[in-house]
Design a protein around this motif. Structure first.
Motif: not given
Length: 264
Positions: A126-129, A168-173, A148-151
């Motif tokens: 996770s990239e936090f700011r 049904s898909i996995i997505v970044p968020y 959070i990136a897709r991968e």
């Protein structure tokens, strides 16, 4: 009136997220790391319990602000051996035998530690700011944004009950989390999906508020309410969720579900 779209939004636990802080000052990085440690302990610390989940669903069919109620669901939510189970008991106060995941309309799961665990698990990177200090329910909290990136994501959205296939898909968020300065526990968590163009669900996200509740004579930080919003074409769907009547799970527990009151 029943929801016309058969939609389920599931937040499932798999390889989660990392608490790798970026561009944070020492105090901010320390708070984030303490929040990560608290989140990693969170699901293990929860007792087996049952609560009543009341979901009030509304629709705006044309996306023009003309909302209308769809139904009110009363769900028995069991948390046993660190797993959540949802059993639909009432629709608009009337008993039903329909399974929760086959109901249709906008549904959600995963509020009890799943999302938090995924956010702070280092495998999600996770990239936090840092967003600054805020006050929530009279408590001082540090607010962080995250991505959070897709991968690395485990956020699954699906159009229909099936967890496999093109719907049904996995997505970044991305989203935000408010961390209590004193306890290092979350007070509010928001999450917004980043959905590729062409998928039937165009937008979805949710907010969960956490407060302390008594279970078996002890206080635990647990979801008190949640808000889920979804868009499919011009249609907007809105779920307001209240978590009520927490009690310790026991094999001999007998529960009677009465029609939900106006309390949220």
């Amino acid at each position: 009136m029943r929801a016309p779209a058969h939609l389920a939004i599931l937040t499932l636990l798999a390889a989660g997220a990392s608490a790798m802080a970026q561009e944070l000052e020492p105090v901010q990085a320390s708070l984030l790391e303490q929040a990560r440690e608290a989140a990693m302990r969170y699901s293990d610390s929860l007792p087996d319990f049952i609560c009543t989940e009341v979901v009030r669903r509304s629709l705006d069919p044309q996306g023009n602000g003309r909302w209308r109620p769809v139904d009110t669901l009363t769900v028995k939510l069991s948390y046993f051996e660190h797993k959540e189970d949802y059993k639909l008991m009432l629709i608009d106060g009337k008993p039903t035998v329909i399974e929760y995941r086959y109901l249709g309309g906008t549904l959600s799961t995963g509020e009890f530690g799943t999302s938090l665990y995924a956010l702070f698990d280092r495998r999600s990177q996770s990239e936090f700011r840092w967003k600054g200090w805020t006050t929530l329910r009279k408590r001082r909290a540090g607010r962080f944004s995250f991505h959070i990136a897709r991968e690395n994501s485990i956020y699954r959205i699906q159009n229909g009950p099936m967890t496999e296939g093109p719907n049904s898909i996995i997505v970044p968020y991305h989203g935000e989390i408010d961390v209590d300065e004193e306890t290092h526990l979350p007070l509010r968590y928001t999450q917004q999906a980043e959905i590729p163009h062409g998928f039937p669900i165009e937008a979805t996200g949710f907010t969960v508020d956490y407060e302390f509740a008594a279970v078996g004579g002890k206080q635990y930080l647990l979801p008190s309410q949640a808000h889920v919003k979804t868009r499919i074409g011009r249609l907007d769907a809105d779920n307001t969720v209240a978590f009520l009547e927490y009690r310790k799970f026991q094999t001999e527990t007998n529960i009677t579900f009465d029609p939900p009151s106006g309390k949220q």
